[in-house]
Motif scaffolding. Structure first.
Motif, PDB file in Angstrom:
ATOM      1  N   UNK A  59       0.850  -1.190   0.000  1.00 34.36           N
ATOM      2  CA  UNK A  59       0.000   0.000   0.000  1.00 34.36           C
ATOM      3  C   UNK A  59       0.884   1.237   0.000  1.00 34.36           C
ATOM      4  N   UNK A  60       0.283   2.382  -0.346  1.00 37.00           N
ATOM      5  CA  UNK A  60       1.057   3.625  -0.357  1.00 37.00           C
ATOM      6  C   UNK A  60       0.143   4.820  -0.132  1.00 37.00           C
ATOM      7  N   UNK A  61       0.752   5.900   0.286  1.00 38.28           N
ATOM      8  CA  UNK A  61       0.041   7.161   0.500  1.00 38.28           C
ATOM      9  C   UNK A  61       0.853   8.271  -0.167  1.00 38.28           C
ATOM     10  N   UNK A  62       0.223   9.023  -1.066  1.00 34.77           N
ATOM     11  CA  UNK A  62       0.895  10.135  -1.740  1.00 34.77           C
ATOM     12  C   UNK A  62       0.543  11.423  -1.009  1.00 34.77           C
ATOM     13  N   UNK A  63       1.559  12.074  -0.461  1.00 35.67           N
ATOM     14  CA  UNK A  63       1.353  13.330   0.254  1.00 35.67           C
ATOM     15  C   UNK A  63       1.330  14.517  -0.702  1.00 35.67           C
ATOM     16  N   UNK A  64       2.147  14.466  -1.746  1.00 32.67           N
ATOM     17  CA  UNK A  64       2.182  15.549  -2.731  1.00 32.67           C
ATOM     18  C   UNK A  64       2.829  15.050  -4.010  1.00 32.67           C
TER      19      UNK A  64
END
Length: 200
Positions: A59-64
């Motif tokens: 999984x991943x989370x893109x902050x910007x």
């Protein structure tokens, strides 16, 4: 001990022969397990081998910023475009394996221009594009795009009309045989394409 491995947020990026200094323009966090669980790795730039930092990445989370993520090392295999948001399960990205590499996509301001060709090595019909195309057959009466020349901007190709199915990221350059790129199956027909806008 903090189990997040991070690299500097300020880095020098080479783009089209120019050195640009970017700070906090790109930020993505990868997690070993689905739904943002387990150890994590944070980066602001390209990473050809995520298993150097994590045993797996689900999984991943893109902050910007905007990124392409790949299910094979060295930017190969199935690829998926991610922008600011949360991606809790790699299987929903159409990947056959966990995320293994990622590439940041520079912001582009200015015109977009690409020539698409019906056959490989710039053969067959040719059309020049400057905007999105949701159905190549309807607009150009072309059933496939096997090669292209990206002059300006960054683009995404899609396997199906209306921006669905497998994806391929294209940056400026010549692509003589799209079916042989990045471990993509040779039987894919690219049916739609869109610009990657700086609003991502």
């Amino acid at each position: 001990m903090d189990d997040t491995i991070s690299i500097a947020n300020t880095f020098t990026r080479s783009l089209f022969g120019m050195n640009l200094v970017a700070s906090f323009d790109f930020q993505i966090i990868f997690y070993e397990d689905r739904n943002f669980q387990g150890r994590s790795y944070e980066t602001s730039s390209d990473c050809p081998e995520l298993t150097s930092y994590l045993s797996r990445c689900n999984s991943c989370r893109v902050e910007s910023g905007c990124f392409m993520v790949y299910d094979r090392s060295n930017f190969q295999g199935n690829q998926y475009f991610v922008r600011r948001g949360e991606y809790g399960d790699y299987t929903r990205m159409g990947m056959s394996d966990c995320i293994r590499s990622c590439r940041s996509i520079p912001m582009h301001r200015g015109q977009f221009r690409m020539r698409i060709y019906e056959r490989e090595n710039f053969g067959g019909q040719m059309h020049e594009m400057m905007d999105d195309c949701e159905n190549m057959m309807d607009r150009y009466r072309m059933s496939d795009c096997q090669s292209c020349h990206v002059m300006d901007g960054h683009w995404l190709l899609y396997e199906q009309p209306h921006y669905r199915g497998k994806q391929m990221y294209l940056r400026p350059g010549e692509y003589r045989n799209l079916s042989s790129m990045g471990g993509t199956p040779g039987n894919i027909r690219w049916q739609s394409m869109r610009r990657i806008m700086d609003s991502c």
